[in-house]
Design an enzyme around this catalytic site. Structure first.
Site, PDB file in Angstrom:
ATOM      1  N   THR A  35       0.821  -1.206   0.000  1.00  0.00           N
ATOM      2  CA  THR A  35       0.000   0.000   0.000  1.00  0.00           C
ATOM      3  C   THR A  35       0.856   1.258   0.000  1.00  0.00           C
ATOM      4  O   THR A  35       0.381   2.334  -0.328  1.00  0.00           O
ATOM      5  CB  THR A  35      -0.936   0.022   1.225  1.00  0.00           C
ATOM      6  N   ARG A  39       9.186  -1.762   0.302  1.00  0.00           N
ATOM      7  CA  ARG A  39       9.921  -1.579   1.563  1.00  0.00           C
ATOM      8  C   ARG A  39      10.717  -2.827   1.884  1.00  0.00           C
ATOM      9  O   ARG A  39      10.364  -3.928   1.478  1.00  0.00           O
ATOM     10  CB  ARG A  39       8.964  -1.287   2.727  1.00  0.00           C
ATOM     11  N   SER A 138       8.498   5.353   5.576  1.00  0.00           N
ATOM     12  CA  SER A 138       7.553   5.960   6.504  1.00  0.00           C
ATOM     13  C   SER A 138       8.062   5.851   7.937  1.00  0.00           C
ATOM     14  O   SER A 138       9.206   6.198   8.208  1.00  0.00           O
ATOM     15  CB  SER A 138       6.166   5.321   6.329  1.00  0.00           C
ATOM     16  N   HIS A 139       7.247   5.351   8.843  1.00  0.00           N
ATOM     17  CA  HIS A 139       7.621   5.304  10.265  1.00  0.00           C
ATOM     18  C   HIS A 139       8.368   4.024  10.621  1.00  0.00           C
ATOM     19  O   HIS A 139       8.653   3.787  11.797  1.00  0.00           O
ATOM     20  CB  HIS A 139       6.363   5.396  11.124  1.00  0.00           C
ATOM     21  N   LYS A 148       8.734   4.959  -3.148  1.00  0.00           N
ATOM     22  CA  LYS A 148       7.364   5.168  -3.606  1.00  0.00           C
ATOM     23  C   LYS A 148       7.350   5.997  -4.891  1.00  0.00           C
ATOM     24  O   LYS A 148       8.183   6.892  -5.064  1.00  0.00           O
ATOM     25  CB  LYS A 148       6.540   5.907  -2.542  1.00  0.00           C
ATOM     26  N   ASP A 298       8.639  10.627   7.130  1.00  0.00           N
ATOM     27  CA  ASP A 298       8.437  11.366   5.880  1.00  0.00           C
ATOM     28  C   ASP A 298       7.347  12.424   6.012  1.00  0.00           C
ATOM     29  O   ASP A 298       6.975  13.057   5.022  1.00  0.00           O
ATOM     30  CB  ASP A 298       8.132  10.413   4.719  1.00  0.00           C
ATOM     31  N   ARG A 301       2.222  11.508   8.199  1.00  0.00           N
ATOM     32  CA  ARG A 301       1.296  11.146   9.274  1.00  0.00           C
ATOM     33  C   ARG A 301       1.496  12.086  10.447  1.00  0.00           C
ATOM     34  O   ARG A 301       2.571  12.654  10.637  1.00  0.00           O
ATOM     35  CB  ARG A 301       1.524   9.696   9.704  1.00  0.00           C
ATOM     36  N   GLU A 383      -7.304   5.592   9.200  1.00  0.00           N
ATOM     37  CA  GLU A 383      -7.248   5.255  10.624  1.00  0.00           C
ATOM     38  C   GLU A 383      -5.835   5.299  11.185  1.00  0.00           C
ATOM     39  O   GLU A 383      -5.639   5.433  12.394  1.00  0.00           O
ATOM     40  CB  GLU A 383      -7.850   3.857  10.837  1.00  0.00           C
TER      41      GLU A 383
END
Length: 536
Positions: A35, A39, A138-139, A148, A298, A301, A383
């Site tokens: 998604t 990675r 990301s995290h 990406k 990044d 979020r 979410e």
């Protein structure tokens, strides 16, 4: 805080990036776009130089097929593997004659700054359209890398695009990279097709079209931000200076081992702004500020720390929706509220009171892109604390998640309403009832995961959920008829959704109840039994 033994050895990590070659015959070592892109870790031979070279060449092939002939914006975050991956990608892009825009002065690039750059370049154009690459996991933990691709719409590529790129990259891997064009990095950096773009200046200067900084400045309130050592680390001070707001940056430390992070729930390091474990540093400072916030590595979020502590992501999303649609009069009157189907039903209830259509989609921010692009969606939220929304005039801002704007929105909300977001959420609970929510993971074999992803409503034989009649069993999202990749079971006072993990041999069950914690536990127990029975 992590002990020295818990910190990744970045020297070994970087050595493994170039020294270890993936085996295309091993599924875990092939290119796989989930998604959020591809990675992996160089230690596991799932994110190595060969992967990046193959993906970059595959993107060059895709661009030619798609007719994308404008510049490609590229940026990266502060993970250790991001810089070498950036260099590998540039070597391929330059060798293929792609016009590339890199970050001025080597500044880190947040995901929303890349999306904004693509959209601003493409506005009003029918040709010479730009796209982009953002290099980030990301995290994820410090040993991970990520890659990406954002096409000309500025948001995450859809599965048709990523599927094509994935297949082409794996073909190149299997053929020993013989189809990959490449220049030495120093030569690539000096190529006539490579230019600099000031992402930081462009993004921060444009942010005033999204948020009411006059109200924030006039409020006299004090705010704090923890960049968590991420790509937006230098953006916050520029924002505070430009818009003259009382915003303290609690740390500008950057270290690719992330030794300043508190450990997450499982003892690992993750830069997750929605985790109360990872956010302990900022939570400990909450009494210094009216509201504080953080972003992941990044900066796509957000995490909001109110006087009561860290807000659960769904709580803040509901408050943001309620506020935005009441305070953006220039948005289209038919602009809808976008949410993933595992986000809180509180958002549904807020949207209904606002008289706004709910656009409920499968997990993945890519499903919000078209609506944000044309203004038919005012807001899209996940979410997992990812969201984006329109400029104040109702036009597109970012078609990817924007943690910076979402975080600063909490300052605008507090300034204009005179109440912090946690108190505003209590008002929603008073009006709509209190929600209890949780997620559990359960083991599943690859075959069981395949069955769950293809589950049809007719395979769920239960007629009740936690004492209430089941009203809906969904395998497709109501908003766009997209496949859930699992099921969602809905009753009057609660629901659950089950879907397989894309990276681990587990399935995930999300659940929510408006009848309290005991009812939630009953839903989760019955959900696991329903799913297990369907998987036999």
């Amino acid at each position: 805080m992590p002990t020295p033994e818990q910190l990744v050895d970045t020297t070994k990590l970087l050595d493994a990036y170039g020294a270890l070659a993936p085996d295309p015959a091993v599924a875990a070592q092939r290119v796989a776009f989930g998604t959020s892109g591809h990675r992996g870790s160089s230690f596991a031979q799932s994110f190595n130089e060969a992967h990046v070279l193959a993906i970059s060449q595959a993107i060059c092939h895709w661009r030619r097929q798609a007719g994308t002939d404008g510049p490609l914006f590229i940026g990266c975050d502060t993970h250790a593997l991001s810089q070498p991956a950036f260099e590998s990608a540039l070597e391929v892009l330059a060798a293929n004659g792609v016009e590339v825009l890199v970050s001025a002065g080597g500044e880190y690039t947040p995901t929303p700054a890349l999306s904004q750059a693509i959209l601003v370049h493409n506005k009003g154009r029918n040709s010479g359209l730009a796209d982009g690459i953002i290099i980030t996991p990301s995290h994820n933990p410090p040993e991970d890398g990520g890659f990406k691709y954002n096409p000309t719409h500025g948001g995450p590529a859809d599965s048709n695009v990523t599927g094509w790129i994935e297949k082409e990259a794996n073909r190149l891997l299997a053929e020993g990279l013989k189809g990959v064009k490449r220049l030495p990095y120093a030569q690539a950096r000096r190529a006539a097709t490579v230019h600099e773009h000031d992402f930081l200046e462009a993004y921060t200067a444009d942010l005033g079209t999204v948020l009411d900084f006059d109200a924030i400045r006039a409020s006299g309130l004090r705010f704090g931000v923890d960049p968590l050592g991420g790509a937006g680390v230098h953006y916050w001070a520029r924002i505070a200076e430009r818009y003259r707001i009382a915003l303290d940056v609690v740390s500008e430390q950057v270290d690719s081992r992330f030794p300043f992070m508190t450990l997450d729930w499982d003892g690992r390091i993750r830069m997750d702004p929605s985790s109360p474990y990872a956010m302990r540093r900022l939570i400990g400072m909450k009494d210094r500020y009216d509201v504080a916030f953080a972003c992941d590595t990044d900066h796509d979020r957000h995490g909001i720390v109110a006087p009561s502590g860290l807000m659960p992501p769904n709580h803040y999303l509901a408050v943001a929706v309620d506020y935005l649609f009441r305070n953006r009069p220039q948005w289209r009157s038919d602009a809808a509220v976008g949410k993933t189907l595992v986000s809180s039903t509180m958002i549904d209830r807020v949207a209904a009171r606002l008289g706004r259509r709910l656009h409920e989609v499968p997990v993945g921010f890519k499903f919000f892109v078209d609506g944000l692009l044309d203004g038919s969606l005012g807001f899209g939220g996940e979410e997992s604390a990812g969201a984006s929304f329109l400029r104040r005039d109702g036009t597109v801002w970012s078609t990817d998640k924007d943690g910076i704007a979402a975080a600063l929105l909490s300052a605008e909300i507090t300034a204009r309403s005179g109440r912090t977001p946690d108190l505003l959420y209590r008002d929603l609970e008073r009006d709509f009832g209190a929600s209890a929510a949780d997620r559990i993971d359960a083991p599943a074999t690859p075959e069981q995961k395949r069955k769950l992803a293809g589950l049809s409503p007719g395979q769920v034989k239960s007629t009740e959920l936690a004492g209430e009649p089941i009203e809906h069993v969904l395998s497709r999202a109501p908003g766009n008829d997209g496949a859930i990749g699992g099921i969602k079971v809905v009753a009057r006072s609660g629901w659950f959704a089950a879907r397989p993990s894309g990276t681990e041999n587990i399935y995930k069950i999300y659940a929510e109840s408006f009848r309290g914690e005991d009812h939630l536990r009953t839903i989760l127990g019955e959900a696991q039994a329903i799913v297990d029975k369907a998987l036999i």
